[in-house]
Motif scaffolding. Structure first.
Motif, short mmCIF file in Angstrom:
data_model
loop_
_atom_site.label_atom_id
_atom_site.label_comp_id
_atom_site.label_asym_id
_atom_site.label_seq_id
_atom_site.Cartn_x
_atom_site.Cartn_y
_atom_site.Cartn_z
N LYS A 165 7.98 -1.38 -17.69
CA LYS A 165 8.48 -2.23 -16.60
C LYS A 165 7.87 -1.85 -15.25
O LYS A 165 7.67 -2.71 -14.39
N THR A 166 7.63 -0.56 -15.04
CA THR A 166 7.27 -0.10 -13.69
C THR A 166 5.82 0.36 -13.64
O THR A 166 5.40 1.20 -14.45
N TRP A 167 5.05 -0.15 -12.68
CA TRP A 167 3.62 0.11 -12.60
C TRP A 167 3.21 0.49 -11.17
O TRP A 167 3.60 -0.18 -10.22
N CYS A 168 2.40 1.54 -11.07
CA CYS A 168 1.88 1.96 -9.75
C CYS A 168 0.47 1.43 -9.56
O CYS A 168 -0.39 1.62 -10.42
N LEU A 169 0.26 0.81 -8.41
CA LEU A 169 -1.08 0.26 -8.10
C LEU A 169 -1.95 1.37 -7.53
O LEU A 169 -2.12 1.49 -6.31
N GLY A 170 -2.47 2.22 -8.42
CA GLY A 170 -3.33 3.32 -7.99
C GLY A 170 -2.52 4.51 -7.51
O GLY A 170 -1.29 4.53 -7.58
N GLY A 188 -5.58 -2.62 0.50
CA GLY A 188 -4.66 -3.75 0.59
C GLY A 188 -5.16 -4.94 -0.22
O GLY A 188 -4.40 -5.55 -0.98
N ARG A 189 -6.45 -5.23 -0.09
CA ARG A 189 -7.00 -6.40 -0.80
C ARG A 189 -7.02 -6.18 -2.32
O ARG A 189 -6.60 -7.03 -3.08
N ILE A 190 -7.52 -5.00 -2.73
CA ILE A 190 -7.62 -4.80 -4.20
C ILE A 190 -6.22 -4.71 -4.81
O ILE A 190 -5.97 -5.24 -5.90
N ALA A 191 -5.28 -4.11 -4.09
CA ALA A 191 -3.92 -3.98 -4.62
C ALA A 191 -3.26 -5.37 -4.71
O ALA A 191 -2.56 -5.67 -5.68
N GLU A 192 -3.49 -6.19 -3.71
CA GLU A 192 -2.89 -7.53 -3.72
C GLU A 192 -3.41 -8.35 -4.91
O GLU A 192 -2.63 -8.94 -5.66
N GLU A 193 -4.71 -8.34 -5.08
CA GLU A 193 -5.29 -9.16 -6.17
C GLU A 193 -4.91 -8.59 -7.54
O GLU A 193 -4.67 -9.33 -8.49
N THR A 194 -4.85 -7.25 -7.63
CA THR A 194 -4.48 -6.63 -8.91
C THR A 194 -3.02 -6.94 -9.22
O THR A 194 -2.66 -7.26 -10.36
N ALA A 195 -2.18 -6.86 -8.20
CA ALA A 195 -0.74 -7.15 -8.39
C ALA A 195 -0.57 -8.56 -8.93
O ALA A 195 0.22 -8.79 -9.86
N LYS A 196 -1.30 -9.50 -8.36
CA LYS A 196 -1.16 -10.91 -8.78
C LYS A 196 -1.44 -11.06 -10.28
O LYS A 196 -0.63 -11.63 -11.02
N VAL A 197 -2.59 -10.52 -10.72
CA VAL A 197 -2.94 -10.76 -12.14
C VAL A 197 -2.02 -9.97 -13.08
O VAL A 197 -1.69 -10.45 -14.17
N MET A 198 -1.60 -8.79 -12.63
CA MET A 198 -0.69 -8.02 -13.51
C MET A 198 0.62 -8.77 -13.70
O MET A 198 1.15 -8.86 -14.80
N LYS A 199 1.12 -9.35 -12.62
CA LYS A 199 2.39 -10.09 -12.74
C LYS A 199 2.20 -11.43 -13.45
O LYS A 199 3.14 -11.94 -14.05
N TRP A 200 0.98 -11.98 -13.38
CA TRP A 200 0.74 -13.22 -14.15
C TRP A 200 0.77 -12.91 -15.65
O TRP A 200 1.26 -13.70 -16.44
N VAL A 201 0.26 -11.74 -16.03
CA VAL A 201 0.31 -11.36 -17.45
C VAL A 201 1.76 -11.12 -17.86
O VAL A 201 2.20 -11.57 -18.91
N ASP A 202 2.51 -10.39 -17.03
CA ASP A 202 3.91 -10.11 -17.36
C ASP A 202 4.77 -10.17 -16.09
O ASP A 202 4.84 -9.20 -15.33
N SER A 204 7.75 -9.89 -15.62
CA SER A 204 8.96 -9.04 -15.55
C SER A 204 8.67 -7.64 -14.99
O SER A 204 9.59 -6.86 -14.79
N ILE A 205 7.40 -7.32 -14.74
CA ILE A 205 7.12 -5.95 -14.29
C ILE A 205 7.44 -5.77 -12.80
O ILE A 205 7.52 -6.74 -12.04
N GLU A 206 7.61 -4.49 -12.43
CA GLU A 206 7.81 -4.12 -11.02
C GLU A 206 6.61 -3.30 -10.58
O GLU A 206 6.11 -2.47 -11.34
N LEU A 207 6.19 -3.52 -9.33
CA LEU A 207 4.97 -2.87 -8.85
C LEU A 207 5.22 -1.99 -7.64
O LEU A 207 6.05 -2.30 -6.78
#
Ligand code: AHR
Length: 497
Positions: A165-170, A188-202, A204-207
């Motif tokens: 459920k819980t994921w750290c962006l780097g 900020g940019r890489i974390a934002e774009e990574t967050a988007k695709v991770m949440k699109w896959v699932d 229910s996760i928290e980042l």
């Protein structure tokens, strides 16, 4: 010394998220290899996990464990750690200058975590890698099946998704020591774009968005402000990291470092809420204090360790009694912010700056800091109360107005139990504590645990546990008042029911 406090079940901070009692296992030193995992050890299970270590972790009731790093994650190819063990590559590990054999990876760790009743807080590599690998890892771990990465997991023998459920962006991306260190804008940019695709896959996760590595970073707290401008809408937490050490052998200042931690937490809350206001957002970002502890004893020894070996004894701080007192003060500080600090990780759990130590092939043992962590994790669940405290104060070389009494309390309505956690910071005087327990009529003291020692530098070893709690504290309740004598330099847990 005398102190007074008022406790009332109506003075509350918030429900405590049990995840504030989390911890951390990094592929570093002997945390994994020789720590939780040692095939061939007489106490290893059929998969190679040490049962003695697992038992101690279960005792601590650790709700969540961050993995696989730390600095390690910023150079990690997660694909190296899945599939048949014999086929996994050995890699040069650049963060800690070791060789990583990849015998333990994502599936093994997720499976082991379940066996010790804990959740995984998974970190993704935003150092050498980015959004593609991160979204693939979420798909590998959490998607039920029928796609390339989820079917690969199934083919590796894990039919059921791990549902992490819980994921750290780097990790600590603001630090020049980090593999793939970034500026705040870059992160900020890489974390934002990574967050988007991770949440699109699932969804229910928290980042968790990376905050500063510590308060001395030149970019603190602008780092939080700039990065959250990008990540705010996509994440749930921002991370905080902080380690302390008694470098000047000035114990009075050392025991006050939790005030610095308190100030750090307040600052990060302010920055989060400033960005909230700027964005006219209704969403509140919470704090994940996902690395905190004492870390300084092993720094010199670590400089002498040869590079490129497997699982050398890195970061093996041996903790003394005063370290346990500071850890107690830090736990109390987390509880005081239970409304915003919703996750925290004592860094780390086994062998590496850890409460639990092992001998390769031999026994495991408890460091001094094991005890305050155990007590808080076991008795500190429920509702964080907001006591009114009047304590005498002292000045030290580094701080002014340090309360001798560091305290807070937790109420568990379902068991009708209240627990007071208290540290007496005075090194030479006991402290008489009088608590008005007005709304807890009829409550009696069921236990008063005390961790005390005449020698602030006393340590535990595999042979001898010099620092361990006793339950002979003298707290007693009568007519709505709780009276307790807190010994000089002591950690106290007073349980009422
Ligand atoms: O916990 C040890 C190290 O401390 C971690 O790898 C890193 O994130 C921090 O600097």
């Amino acid at each position: 010394l005398k102190a007074k406090m008022i406790l009332d079940k109506d003075f509350t901070i918030s429900a405590i998220d049990p995840r504030i009692y989390g911890s951390f296992i990094e592929h570093l030193g002997r945390a994994v290899y020789g720590g939780i995992y040692e095939p061939g050890h007489p106490l290893a299970d059929e998969k190679g996990y040490r049962k003695d270590v697992a038992d101690l972790i279960r005792q601590l009731n650790v709700p969540i464990i961050r993995y696989p790093g730390g600095n390690f994650v910023s150079g990690y190819n997660w694909e190296d750690g899945v599939g048949p063990i014999a086929e996994r590559p050995r890699r040069l590990e650049l963060a800690w200058k070791t060789v990583e054999p990849n015998h333990v990876g994502t599936n093994e760790f997720a499976e082991w975590a379940k066996s010790v009743n804990t959740e995984v807080m998974m970190a993704v590599n935003l150092g050498t890698r980015g959004m593609d690998d991160a979204r693939n890892l979420v798909e590998y771990c959490n998607h039920p099946g029928g796609t390339y990465w989820s079917d690969l997991r199934v083919s590796h023998g894990y039919k059921e998704p791990h549902k992490i459920k819980t994921w750290c962006l780097g990790n600590e991306m603001d630090g020049p020591w980090q593999i793939g260190h970034k500026t705040a804008e870059e992160y900020g940019r890489i974390a934002e774009e990574t967050a988007k695709v991770m949440k699109w896959v699932d969804p229910s996760i928290e980042l968790v968005s990376c905050g500063s590595s510590n308060t001395s970073m030149p970019t603190f707290p602008q780092w939080e402000a700039t990065t959250l401008e990008y990540t705010y809408d996509h994440v749930d937490f921002v991370s905080l990291h902080r380690y302390y050490g008694n470098y000047n052998n000035d114990t009075q200042s050392y025991l006050a470092y939790s005030l610095d931690m308190d100030h750090f937490i307040r600052t990060v809350i302010s920055v989060c809420d400033y960005i909230k206001a700027k964005k006219r957002s209704k969403k509140t970002i919470n704090l994940s204090f996902d690395e905190w502890n004492v870390w300084f004893h092993s720094k010199e020894a670590d400089k002498k360790i040869d590079p490129w070996t497997i699982a050398p004894p890195q970061l093996e701080d041996i903790y003394n009694f005063e370290d346990a007192l500071l850890v107690g003060c830090m736990l109390i500080t987390l509880l005081k912010h239970a409304d915003r600090v919703r996750m925290a990780c004592l860094a780390q759990l086994v062998n590496v700056i850890a409460p639990i130590m092992t001998e390769n092939g031999g026994r495991s043992w408890k460091q001094t800091i094991f005890y305050p962590y155990l007590h808080a994790s076991v008795y500190g669940r429920g509702i964080a109360l907001h006591p009114v405290v009047h304590s005498p104060k002292y000045d030290s070389k580094e701080f002014t107005d340090v309360p001798y009494l560091e305290t807070t309390a937790v109420y568990r309505p379902e068991d009708e139990e209240v627990t007071i956690f208290a540290v007496n910071r005075s090194l030479d005087s006991s402290l008489q504590l009088e608590t008005d327990i007005r709304s807890f009529a009829g409550y009696r003291v069921i236990e008063h645990l005390v961790l005390e020692n005449d020698n602030l530098k006393a340590v535990n070893t595999i042979e001898h546990e010099a620092v361990k709690p006793h339950s002979n504290g003298n707290a007693h309740a009568e007519d709505g008042t709780l009276l307790a004598n807190l010994s000089k330099a002591s950690w106290n847990v007073i349980r009422l029911k």
